[in-house]
Scaffold this active site. Structure first.
Site, PDB file in Angstrom:
ATOM      1  N   PRO A   2      42.037  43.406  39.414  1.00  0.00           N
ATOM      2  CA  PRO A   2      43.388  42.907  39.672  1.00  0.00           C
ATOM      3  C   PRO A   2      43.829  41.880  38.634  1.00  0.00           C
ATOM      4  O   PRO A   2      43.111  40.927  38.357  1.00  0.00           O
ATOM      5  CB  PRO A   2      43.274  42.240  41.043  1.00  0.00           C
ATOM      6  CG  PRO A   2      41.997  42.730  41.636  1.00  0.00           C
ATOM      7  CD  PRO A   2      41.108  43.043  40.484  1.00  0.00           C
ATOM      8  N   GLU A   3      44.978  42.098  38.028  1.00  0.00           N
ATOM      9  CA  GLU A   3      45.564  41.103  37.139  1.00  0.00           C
ATOM     10  C   GLU A   3      46.995  40.874  37.629  1.00  0.00           C
ATOM     11  O   GLU A   3      47.375  41.393  38.685  1.00  0.00           O
ATOM     12  CB  GLU A   3      45.491  41.589  35.685  1.00  0.00           C
ATOM     13  CG  GLU A   3      44.057  41.939  35.301  1.00  0.00           C
ATOM     14  CD  GLU A   3      43.753  41.891  33.812  1.00  0.00           C
ATOM     15  OE1 GLU A   3      44.531  41.328  33.042  1.00  0.00           O
ATOM     16  OE2 GLU A   3      42.689  42.421  33.438  1.00  0.00           O
ATOM     17  N   LYS A  51      48.415  35.479  39.886  1.00  0.00           N
ATOM     18  CA  LYS A  51      47.562  36.409  40.618  1.00  0.00           C
ATOM     19  C   LYS A  51      47.462  36.056  42.104  1.00  0.00           C
ATOM     20  O   LYS A  51      46.637  36.593  42.820  1.00  0.00           O
ATOM     21  CB  LYS A  51      46.178  36.467  39.953  1.00  0.00           C
ATOM     22  CG  LYS A  51      46.261  37.052  38.535  1.00  0.00           C
ATOM     23  CD  LYS A  51      44.903  37.429  37.985  1.00  0.00           C
ATOM     24  CE  LYS A  51      44.241  36.277  37.287  1.00  0.00           C
ATOM     25  NZ  LYS A  51      42.916  36.638  36.739  1.00  0.00           N
ATOM     26  N   ARG A 249      33.710  36.775  32.800  1.00  0.00           N
ATOM     27  CA  ARG A 249      32.983  36.235  31.659  1.00  0.00           C
ATOM     28  C   ARG A 249      32.770  37.273  30.572  1.00  0.00           C
ATOM     29  O   ARG A 249      32.516  36.948  29.432  1.00  0.00           O
ATOM     30  CB  ARG A 249      31.612  35.717  32.118  1.00  0.00           C
ATOM     31  CG  ARG A 249      31.722  34.569  33.062  1.00  0.00           C
ATOM     32  CD  ARG A 249      30.381  34.193  33.602  1.00  0.00           C
ATOM     33  NE  ARG A 249      29.414  33.929  32.549  1.00  0.00           N
ATOM     34  CZ  ARG A 249      28.266  33.310  32.743  1.00  0.00           C
ATOM     35  NH1 ARG A 249      27.943  32.906  33.945  1.00  0.00           N
ATOM     36  NH2 ARG A 249      27.441  33.096  31.756  1.00  0.00           N
TER      37      ARG A 249
END
Ligand SMILES: [Zn+2]
Length: 264
Positions: A2-3, A51, A249
């Site tokens: 999800p962005e 978001k 990351r």
């Protein structure tokens, strides 16, 4: 993953289903808020902030949620079969016509509407918000010129809406190694403008495309360790930086198209 574009679409679909409608069921499956029941109240609107998603319910309450890695919202016709197992549901809202279900939400809480600012006010300009402000996003990014661009883009306090896929693809499109300090990025305004454009063009579709090629190769470097850089074929390097959520990351970059620059 999800962005900002995913959340924008979820807010649009939820707003369509809930806006101005009275809730006939409200089931919040998060221990701290399990007794909250908005049955009988009307949903005022549903909005995305970066978001984050806010479902505003009559009498000044907001259901504030974040999808994190696995979360998603579905809208079903009332009584329709769910496409995810019920035990993964964290929030179920029903009107006379439809059922809205939030599955595996990263977090969900209920806050008074006047505390929304405390909850999401720290966010930088929202790439898909009505008040998108590129100058303010640039000012915030530049306030820490030594920070790697690959981290600064993901920091929602700088600009809101970029997740890991866009972060990697934007560095590629700018020809910048993700560890390049913000102050050394050759054309930061263009990068910010491109971020806005990519989210805008992708907000209405479920496949995220940065290459213009929806069918074959939607992305330049993200996740392409086995296939190589879409532009030059060089083996894509997968590395990790930062200290936030595990998936965020992971970085992908092409060492040929995005060489590390030696400081002058
Ligand atoms: Zn390349």
């Amino acid at each position: 993953m999800p962005e900002g574009d995913t959340v924008w679409r979820a807010a649009r679909d939820l707003d369509k289903a809930l806006h101005g409608r009275e809730l006939t069921r409200c089931d919040i499956r998060v221990p701290r808020f399990a007794t909250v029941d908005f049955t009988g109240r009307t949903v005022k609107d549903v909005v995305a902030r970066g978001k984050h998603l806010l479902i505003r319910v009559e009498d000044e309450w907001s259901i504030h949620s974040h999808l994190k890695m696995e979360g998603l919202w579905h809208v079903y016709p009332k009584g329709g079969k769910w496409r995810r197992p019920a035990f993964k549901a964290r929030c179920i809202l029903e009107t006379g016509a439809s059922t809205v279900v939030g599955f595996e939400l990263g977090f969900l809480r209920v806050i008074p509407q006047d505390q929304e600012h405390d909850a999401v006010g720290y966010l930088g300009p929202d790439l898909l918000g009505p008040d998108w402000d590129p100058e303010e996003a640039l000012r915030r990014l530049r306030s820490d010129p030594g920070r790697p661009i690959g981290l600064a883009l993901l920091d929602q306090r700088n600009l809101a809406g970029i997740g890991n896929v866009y972060r990697c693809e934007l560095c590629f499109l700018a020809g910048e190694h993700p560890l390049t300090p913000v102050g050394d990025v050759r054309n930061l305004p263009r990068m910010v403008e491109l971020a806005h454009r990519l989210l805008e063009v992708n907000k209405d579709r479920s496949t995220r495309v940065t290459t213009g090629s929806l069918l074959r190769d939607p992305l330049w470097v993200y996740g392409r360790t086995d296939r190589g850089c879409l532009r030059c074929g060089t083996r894509v390097v997968r590395s990790e930086i930062g200290d936030n959520e595990l998936e965020q990351r992971v970085l992908y970059h092409c060492p040929h198209c995005q060489p590390a620059r030696v400081p002058a």
